[in-house]
Design an enzyme around this catalytic site. Sequence first.
Site, mmCIF file in Angstrom:
data_model
loop_
_atom_site.group_PDB
_atom_site.id
_atom_site.type_symbol
_atom_site.label_atom_id
_atom_site.label_comp_id
_atom_site.label_asym_id
_atom_site.label_seq_id
_atom_site.Cartn_x
_atom_site.Cartn_y
_atom_site.Cartn_z
ATOM 1 N N TYR A 97 -9.783 -10.585 -6.551
ATOM 2 C CA TYR A 97 -8.831 -10.608 -7.662
ATOM 3 C C TYR A 97 -9.025 -11.833 -8.541
ATOM 4 O O TYR A 97 -8.699 -11.802 -9.729
ATOM 5 C CB TYR A 97 -7.390 -10.573 -7.130
ATOM 6 C CG TYR A 97 -7.061 -9.282 -6.437
ATOM 7 C CD1 TYR A 97 -6.791 -8.128 -7.158
ATOM 8 C CD2 TYR A 97 -7.034 -9.197 -5.059
ATOM 9 C CE1 TYR A 97 -6.499 -6.936 -6.529
ATOM 10 C CE2 TYR A 97 -6.740 -8.012 -4.413
ATOM 11 C CZ TYR A 97 -6.479 -6.884 -5.151
ATOM 12 O OH TYR A 97 -6.202 -5.703 -4.523
ATOM 13 N N HIS A 143 -2.828 2.455 -5.858
ATOM 14 C CA HIS A 143 -3.472 1.160 -5.643
ATOM 15 C C HIS A 143 -3.550 0.354 -6.932
ATOM 16 O O HIS A 143 -3.703 -0.870 -6.884
ATOM 17 C CB HIS A 143 -4.863 1.365 -5.046
ATOM 18 C CG HIS A 143 -5.092 0.550 -3.806
ATOM 19 N ND1 HIS A 143 -4.320 0.673 -2.669
ATOM 20 C CD2 HIS A 143 -5.987 -0.424 -3.530
ATOM 21 C CE1 HIS A 143 -4.747 -0.174 -1.754
ATOM 22 N NE2 HIS A 143 -5.745 -0.859 -2.250
ATOM 23 N N ARG A 157 0.859 -1.174 0.000
ATOM 24 C CA ARG A 157 0.000 0.000 0.000
ATOM 25 C C ARG A 157 0.904 1.235 0.000
ATOM 26 O O ARG A 157 2.032 1.192 0.467
ATOM 27 C CB ARG A 157 -0.891 0.028 1.243
ATOM 28 C CG ARG A 157 -1.802 -1.194 1.397
ATOM 29 C CD ARG A 157 -2.566 -1.136 2.712
ATOM 30 N NE ARG A 157 -3.481 -2.256 2.885
ATOM 31 C CZ ARG A 157 -3.182 -3.383 3.494
ATOM 32 N NH1 ARG A 157 -1.956 -3.556 3.998
ATOM 33 N NH2 ARG A 157 -4.065 -4.350 3.620
ATOM 34 N N HIS A 186 -3.859 -9.161 3.688
ATOM 35 C CA HIS A 186 -5.293 -9.175 3.940
ATOM 36 C C HIS A 186 -5.600 -10.054 5.151
ATOM 37 O O HIS A 186 -5.089 -11.168 5.260
ATOM 38 C CB HIS A 186 -6.051 -9.728 2.728
ATOM 39 C CG HIS A 186 -6.112 -8.775 1.582
ATOM 40 N ND1 HIS A 186 -6.344 -9.185 0.277
ATOM 41 C CD2 HIS A 186 -5.966 -7.420 1.517
ATOM 42 C CE1 HIS A 186 -6.353 -8.134 -0.516
ATOM 43 N NE2 HIS A 186 -6.115 -7.063 0.210
ATOM 44 N N ARG A 237 -0.826 -2.057 -6.873
ATOM 45 C CA ARG A 237 -1.126 -3.158 -5.934
ATOM 46 C C ARG A 237 -2.097 -4.143 -6.588
ATOM 47 O O ARG A 237 -1.917 -5.360 -6.482
ATOM 48 C CB ARG A 237 -1.706 -2.575 -4.650
ATOM 49 C CG ARG A 237 -2.061 -3.588 -3.560
ATOM 50 C CD ARG A 237 -2.367 -2.827 -2.274
ATOM 51 N NE ARG A 237 -3.114 -3.598 -1.311
ATOM 52 C CZ ARG A 237 -2.575 -4.420 -0.398
ATOM 53 N NH1 ARG A 237 -1.255 -4.588 -0.376
ATOM 54 N NH2 ARG A 237 -3.322 -5.070 0.464
ATOM 55 N N LYS A 296 -2.131 -2.487 7.925
ATOM 56 C CA LYS A 296 -3.304 -2.077 8.681
ATOM 57 C C LYS A 296 -3.436 -2.885 9.966
ATOM 58 O O LYS A 296 -3.032 -4.044 10.031
ATOM 59 C CB LYS A 296 -4.571 -2.267 7.842
ATOM 60 C CG LYS A 296 -4.676 -1.300 6.663
ATOM 61 C CD LYS A 296 -5.991 -1.520 5.929
ATOM 62 C CE LYS A 296 -6.176 -0.513 4.808
ATOM 63 N NZ LYS A 296 -7.449 -0.709 4.077
#
Length: 330
Positions: free
Chosen positions: A309, A274, A174, A300, A277, A198
């Site tokens: 994806y 992004h 990110r 994730h 990514r 995150k």
Amino acid sequence: MSTTTNGAGAGGEPAPALRRAVRGYLDHLTVERGLSPNTLASYRRDLDRYLATLAAAGIADLAAVGTDLVEAHLARLRAGEDGHPPLAVSSAARAASAVRGLHRFALREGLAGADPSRDVRPPTPPRRLPRALPVDDVVRLLETAGPVTATGDGAPLALRDRALLEFLYGTGARISEAVGAAVDDVDPDEGTVLLRGKGGRSRLVPIGGYAVEALRAYLVRARPALAAAGRGTPAVFLNARGGALSRQGAWTILRRAAERAGLPVDGPAAVSPHTLRHSYATHLLDGGADVRVVQELLGHASVTTTQVYTLVTVERLREVYATAHPRARG
């Protein structure tokens, strides 16, 4: 039905008890949930607007809020009102999440005896497939940033730009992870980098050979010159003043490279940090990577997030089938 309590007049300032509740909730999200500063800022804006609604209704305590008031507030977000245009579905869904989270927190902390938002359903954002660039477009984008052999007065920034873009595509980081990376997080000899993502989660990911080459050139021949103008930040990527490169600065670098590569920089198809990514994940899956591996590489928390994806690759397979198979049109 919501009731009015003393301490907040119609159209007045939110009551102190409401302000304290919101501060406590945001502190909880910061410490316990580890939300990013950007997400916290968005939640703070959403909740400030909610408190204005409560103040206008004469509500001074979360215990006095009823389901009808929560529903009316969320409906106004979608419809718009004086000084506020209608929110997009995704923004309205985030605002609903902030409001519902506040009421769940109030119930858990004993600030209210019930959760009036429990049965309020937030709007469902439309499912948007992430946009990935073809490999040839990615290569062209990376090369427009400049060669890893750049020399001359502009070399430090050119080498930084190439290293940054190679880093983003080579790791799937990110933008916040890239600009937040420290020199000690990068190990060119091992070809790895520690990314801090995150929720306070960190992950060690491999760096491809092209990205390693670009990083070496930048760290050895460019970063020392940039750092000399600053105050010793440990950040990998520096600006021209020697400070840590900002998210906006990284965005600008990518935008300039995309323009030179002839790629869109405005509108729904615009290239963004992004986009690299998304391209990273899609190209891995196209190459046969397992979705669970891609999940770990992207950081994730749930494989469900990564599975979007796989829909992209299925769409691509359909396109190829439709153009290549002699009986596809039927």
